[in-house]
Design a protein around this motif. Structure first.
Motif, PDB file in Angstrom:
ATOM      1  N   GLU A  51      74.050  24.158  35.306  1.00 40.85           N
ATOM      2  CA  GLU A  51      74.741  24.220  36.590  1.00 40.85           C
ATOM      3  C   GLU A  51      76.216  24.583  36.409  1.00 40.85           C
ATOM      4  N   LEU A  52      76.880  23.947  35.447  1.00 37.07           N
ATOM      5  CA  LEU A  52      78.297  24.242  35.202  1.00 37.07           C
ATOM      6  C   LEU A  52      78.497  25.672  34.716  1.00 37.07           C
ATOM      7  N   TYR A  56      80.726  28.244  36.933  1.00 41.94           N
ATOM      8  CA  TYR A  56      82.033  28.675  36.457  1.00 41.94           C
ATOM      9  C   TYR A  56      82.032  29.965  35.646  1.00 41.94           C
ATOM     10  N   ARG A  57      80.856  30.377  35.172  1.00 42.16           N
ATOM     11  CA  ARG A  57      80.816  31.590  34.358  1.00 42.16           C
ATOM     12  C   ARG A  57      79.788  32.592  34.851  1.00 42.16           C
ATOM     13  N   GLY A  58      79.013  32.217  35.871  1.00 41.51           N
ATOM     14  CA  GLY A  58      78.013  33.124  36.410  1.00 41.51           C
ATOM     15  C   GLY A  58      76.857  33.384  35.475  1.00 41.51           C
ATOM     16  N   ARG A  59      76.598  32.459  34.574  1.00 52.77           N
ATOM     17  CA  ARG A  59      75.501  32.610  33.599  1.00 52.77           C
ATOM     18  C   ARG A  59      74.500  31.487  33.806  1.00 52.77           C
ATOM     19  N   ASP A  60      73.269  31.858  34.105  1.00 49.79           N
ATOM     20  CA  ASP A  60      72.250  30.893  34.514  1.00 49.79           C
ATOM     21  C   ASP A  60      71.465  30.333  33.327  1.00 49.79           C
ATOM     22  N   GLY A 150      76.161  32.313   7.065  1.00 53.23           N
ATOM     23  CA  GLY A 150      74.757  32.394   7.464  1.00 53.23           C
ATOM     24  C   GLY A 150      74.631  33.004   8.831  1.00 53.23           C
ATOM     25  N   GLU A 151      73.751  32.438   9.656  1.00 49.48           N
ATOM     26  CA  GLU A 151      73.501  32.976  10.994  1.00 49.48           C
ATOM     27  C   GLU A 151      74.731  32.833  11.876  1.00 49.48           C
ATOM     28  N   PRO A 152      74.987  33.813  12.714  1.00 55.13           N
ATOM     29  CA  PRO A 152      76.120  33.699  13.634  1.00 55.13           C
ATOM     30  C   PRO A 152      75.887  32.609  14.666  1.00 55.13           C
ATOM     31  N   VAL A 153      76.966  31.935  15.027  1.00 54.05           N
ATOM     32  CA  VAL A 153      76.917  30.885  16.038  1.00 54.05           C
ATOM     33  C   VAL A 153      77.476  31.465  17.322  1.00 54.05           C
ATOM     34  N   GLU A 154      76.730  31.335  18.403  1.00 51.60           N
ATOM     35  CA  GLU A 154      77.240  31.794  19.700  1.00 51.60           C
ATOM     36  C   GLU A 154      77.910  30.631  20.383  1.00 51.60           C
ATOM     37  N   THR A 155      79.217  30.757  20.575  1.00 46.56           N
ATOM     38  CA  THR A 155      79.960  29.739  21.285  1.00 46.56           C
ATOM     39  C   THR A 155      80.563  30.390  22.520  1.00 46.56           C
ATOM     40  N   GLU A 156      80.693  29.616  23.542  1.00 48.05           N
ATOM     41  CA  GLU A 156      81.125  30.166  24.826  1.00 48.05           C
ATOM     42  C   GLU A 156      82.639  30.230  24.929  1.00 48.05           C
ATOM     43  N   THR A 157      83.080  30.906  25.900  1.00 49.63           N
ATOM     44  CA  THR A 157      84.497  31.096  26.133  1.00 49.63           C
ATOM     45  C   THR A 157      85.049  30.049  27.072  1.00 49.63           C
ATOM     46  N   ARG A 158      86.325  30.016  27.163  1.00 45.25           N
ATOM     47  CA  ARG A 158      86.959  29.049  28.060  1.00 45.25           C
ATOM     48  C   ARG A 158      86.791  29.495  29.508  1.00 45.25           C
ATOM     49  N   VAL A 159      86.969  28.557  30.393  1.00 44.71           N
ATOM     50  CA  VAL A 159      86.854  28.821  31.817  1.00 44.71           C
ATOM     51  C   VAL A 159      88.236  28.701  32.432  1.00 44.71           C
ATOM     52  N   ASP A 160      88.730  29.771  33.001  1.00 49.09           N
ATOM     53  CA  ASP A 160      90.058  29.734  33.630  1.00 49.09           C
ATOM     54  C   ASP A 160      89.936  29.610  35.123  1.00 49.09           C
TER      55      ASP A 160
END
Length: 160
Positions: A51-52, A56-60, A150-160
């Protein structure tokens, strides 16, 4: 480093790190940048994380970490840094999939989120290089392995 940390656990995941671990990770992450900081950390399950992220990021989908930097009026000198939200089930699943210790992944996502609160970003390659270098150095100081080995880690960006 003086850290005021408000931790809210809204997750059914049983093995959430102790408050002292969160304080330690944040203290090391912020030590070169601030003398004092106020941070709220909310640990959530996938429904709230989704939900967040959608709001805040438009990603479901539920993501691992979201950072909400404080927006203080110009001229206000206050240690409030912002809010972090970590989705515990996503974190645990990623650690398992990547063959990493869960504690190390908790530390990485707290450090990653804290750097976003400080203004770091990874949208452009040069920004990512700087941010990942900072993460590696901080995690090494904390006694953890390189999170990007090793494997890449996907981390999200900040929310402005």
């Amino acid at each position: 480093m003086n850290i005021e940390l408000d931790i809210q656990v809204a997750s059914s995941v049983p093995d959430i790190p102790e408050d002292a671990a969160f304080r330690r990770w944040l203290a090391v992450a912020l030590a070169d940048h601030r003398e004092a900081a106020e941070v709220s950390l909310r640990i959530v399950d996938e429904a709230e994380g989704r939900e967040l992220n959608a709001t805040y990021r438009g990603r479901d989908y539920a993501t691992n970490v979201l950072s909400f930097p404080a927006e203080l009026p110009e001229g206000v000198d206050h240690p409030v840094l912002g809010d972090l939200v970590i989705c515990a089930p996503v974190l645990e699943r990623e650690a398992d999939e990547q063959g990493k210790p869960v504690e190390a992944h908790w530390a990485h996502l707290v450090v990653h989120g804290a750097l976003h609160l400080l203004g770091y970003d990874h949208m452009e390659d040069d920004e990512a290089e700087v941010m990942e270098g900072a993460e590696r150095a901080i995690l090494r100081a904390l006694g953890y392995d390189d999170p990007y080995a090793g494997e890449p880690v996907e981390t999200e960006t900040r929310v402005d």
